[in-house]
Design an enzyme around this catalytic site. Structure first.
Site, PDB file in Angstrom:
ATOM      1  N   ARG A  54      25.983  35.606  68.379  1.00 54.04           N
ATOM      2  CA  ARG A  54      24.568  35.962  68.209  1.00 54.04           C
ATOM      3  C   ARG A  54      24.009  35.553  66.841  1.00 54.04           C
ATOM      4  NH1 ARG A  54      25.656  40.734  70.800  1.00 54.04           N
ATOM      5  NH2 ARG A  54      27.702  39.812  70.967  1.00 54.04           N
ATOM      6  N   THR A  55      24.801  35.701  65.794  1.00 57.28           N
ATOM      7  CA  THR A  55      24.249  35.385  64.472  1.00 57.28           C
ATOM      8  C   THR A  55      23.935  33.893  64.358  1.00 57.28           C
ATOM      9  OG1 THR A  55      25.538  37.181  63.526  1.00 57.28           O
ATOM     10  CG2 THR A  55      24.640  35.570  61.997  1.00 57.28           C
ATOM     11  N   LYS A  82      41.646  19.273  58.416  1.00 58.26           N
ATOM     12  CA  LYS A  82      42.475  18.326  57.662  1.00 58.26           C
ATOM     13  C   LYS A  82      42.796  18.866  56.277  1.00 58.26           C
ATOM     14  CE  LYS A  82      40.105  14.481  59.940  1.00 58.26           C
ATOM     15  NZ  LYS A  82      39.111  13.432  59.698  1.00 58.26           N
ATOM     16  N   ARG A 104      29.034  31.780  56.887  1.00 56.15           N
ATOM     17  CA  ARG A 104      29.886  32.899  57.307  1.00 56.15           C
ATOM     18  C   ARG A 104      31.324  32.533  57.001  1.00 56.15           C
ATOM     19  NH1 ARG A 104      29.952  36.316  62.817  1.00 56.15           N
ATOM     20  NH2 ARG A 104      28.228  37.241  61.659  1.00 56.15           N
ATOM     21  N   HIS A 132      26.646  41.776  55.426  1.00 54.98           N
ATOM     22  CA  HIS A 132      26.012  41.015  56.499  1.00 54.98           C
ATOM     23  C   HIS A 132      24.521  41.378  56.448  1.00 54.98           C
ATOM     24  CE1 HIS A 132      25.195  38.910  60.049  1.00 54.98           C
ATOM     25  NE2 HIS A 132      26.010  39.466  60.905  1.00 54.98           N
TER      26      HIS A 132
END
Lengths: 312, 166
Positions: A54-55, A82, A104, A132
């Protein structure tokens, strides 16, 4: 304001401003063509090192409704596999000239670091157990929309406070706006520093249930079950779950909130989630308007970013 | 201009709107936030008094559609409410003062999000000149030549002229 890293960057006045602006973007989202040219020519990069539905979708929809371009990035399909460091990845993304980077990461503090490594505005979309902020903003907006204001409301936050960045941001936002917050959790799921927070603490949901305006359930993070902080999920539900019987004792106008994703039947009973005072879908819908407001404030409306005497 | 003059100009514009559109069939008014809202409401009630029909009345804040976003902080000041579809309608945009035309350009852009009007017309209480875009009003309360460094404010009680304090 250049970045949104913490709710503390905004304060009560800033949260109010985001909410007022979100009202306008709610109207935009209801138009037959829900899009405005406000951020035409701006680019928003998504830097998601952790899973999110959702974010991430919400930020993408918000950016597109403002006519910004979106640079997607998913760790599983990138050079992170990598062995590229966060710093080098940020430098690479920055070199492509985004105006904002939405970050995030599973570790607290990565958005702050990112802000030091780029000229773009950085928005914290969740960092470890830390914060958040946009979730807290959309929760404030939802409470304001349903109950008129956050000030003076009695808000119970129940669940895994210790591992919850949502709880930290929400406590800051709700108390900044003048709400009375009570945290309810098993003692093992409270953070050690909770004594310095401006909140009340209770170990019993039953004791606080009949006397609150909002019950805010946090997700039980099943991945943390191995730490043996809970006897079992059934035990959790029996003590701290919002069951049908407990929901019946709530004030009829009291809201049932949850940041999602919800474990149906663990934190909140499925029947309770379907009641009209459960706001989960509204929270998601408001998330788009609130994130439009944040992007607009950072990229278009900040007086600090304007050259002296520009415009008429 | 005094309050009585403003009222007479409002009524004259109402008559002109009816004349131009051969009645009020499909006519809707959209007042621009914040200065145009009172005038749109006054024109609407004049139209109602003359024709016995009150046209749909909306408000529009054009902040998100302006071309100077990024040049100065632009926050919307008041709500946008257009609770009707504009497809095939005759939309009359109403504002207090017409100056560079940039607000009207933004309004035309914003209206596109609500449908495709049959025609868009523009009613203003004061046209002060100094257009920067090819935009002209259809209904004007008063033409008022001004200097660029003057400030013009039109409200129900009259028109104020002032100097911009820098």
């Amino acid at each position: 304001m250049k970045h949104l890293l913490s709710i503390n960057d905004l304060g009560a006045e800033g949260i109010d401003e985001v909410c007022r602006l979100a009202d306008h973007f709610t109207e935009v989202s209801q138009r037959p063509i829900p899009k405005v040219p406000a951020l035409r020519g701006k680019t928003v990069a998504m830097l998601f090192y952790e899973d999110s539905t959702r974010t991430r979708l919400s930020f993408e929809v918000a950016a597109r409704r403002l006519s910004a371009d979106v640079m997607g990035f998913s760790v599983s399909a990138s050079s992170v596999n990598k062995g590229e460091s966060v710093r080098d990845t940020v430098a690479t993304v920055s070199a492509m000239g985004p105006d904002a980077i939405v970050v995030r990461h599973r570790s607290a503090g990565v958005p702050q670091q990112t802000a030091a490594w780029t000229h773009a505005s950085v928005i914290n979309a969740g960092d470890g157990w830390h914060e958040h902020p946009t979730q807290a903003l959309l929760d404030c907006y939802t409470i304001r929309d349903r109950l008129g204001s956050v000030a003076g409301r009695r808000i119970v936050i129940v669940g895994d406070i210790k591992h919850s960045r949502v709880a930290r941001s929400c406590v800051m936002a709700f108390t900044a706006l003048g709400a009375k917050v009570t945290l309810v959790a098993p003692p093992t799921l409270l953070p050690p520093e909770v004594g310095s927070w401006p909140v009340d603490i209770s170990f019993s949901l039953d004791a606080v249930l009949s006397d609150c305006d909002v019950v805010y359930g946090l997700r039980v993070q099943k991945e943390r079950q191995s730490e043996a902080l809970l006897p079992s999920l059934r035990e959790y539900t029996a003590q701290w779950g919002l069951t049908v019987a407990r929901a019946a004792r709530l004030h009829p106008d009291a809201l049932v909130m949850h940041p999602g994703p919800v474990n149906r039947g663990v934190e909140i009973a499925p029947e309770v989630l379907d009641q009209p005072n459960a706001t989960l879908n509204e929270q998601v819908r408001h998330g788009v308007a609130v994130r439009m407001a944040v992007l607009y404030l950072l990229l278009a409306a900040d007086p600090d970013l304007r050259p002296e005497g520009a415009g008429t | 201009m005094e309050a009585e003059d403003i009222k007479r100009a409002t009524w004259r514009m109402a008559h002109e709107i009816i004349e131009r559109n051969h009645g009020l069939e499909g006519v809707v008014l959209v007042g621009l936030q914040t200065g145009g809202v009172w005038l749109a409401a006054d024109i609407a009630s004049a139209l109602n008094a003359i024709e016995g029909v009150e046209p749909p009345l909306g408000t529009l804040d054009v902040a998100f559609h302006r071309d100077d976003i990024g040049l100065r902080p632009l926050l919307p000041e008041a709500p946008t409410k257009i609770p009707f579809n504009l497809d095939g309608q005759a939309v009359v945009i109403v504002d207090d003062v017409l100056y560079t035309g940039r607000t009207i350009r933004a309004a035309l852009d914003a209206l596109n999000s609500y449908g495709r009007p049959r025609t868009v017309q523009l009613a203003v209480m004061v046209d002060r000149g100094h257009r920067e875009l090819p935009i002209r009003p259809d209904f004007v309360g008063k033409n008022l030549p001004t200097r660029r460094d003057e400030m013009v404010d039109a409200h129900r009680d009259g028109i104020d002229l002032g100097e911009i304090v820098k």
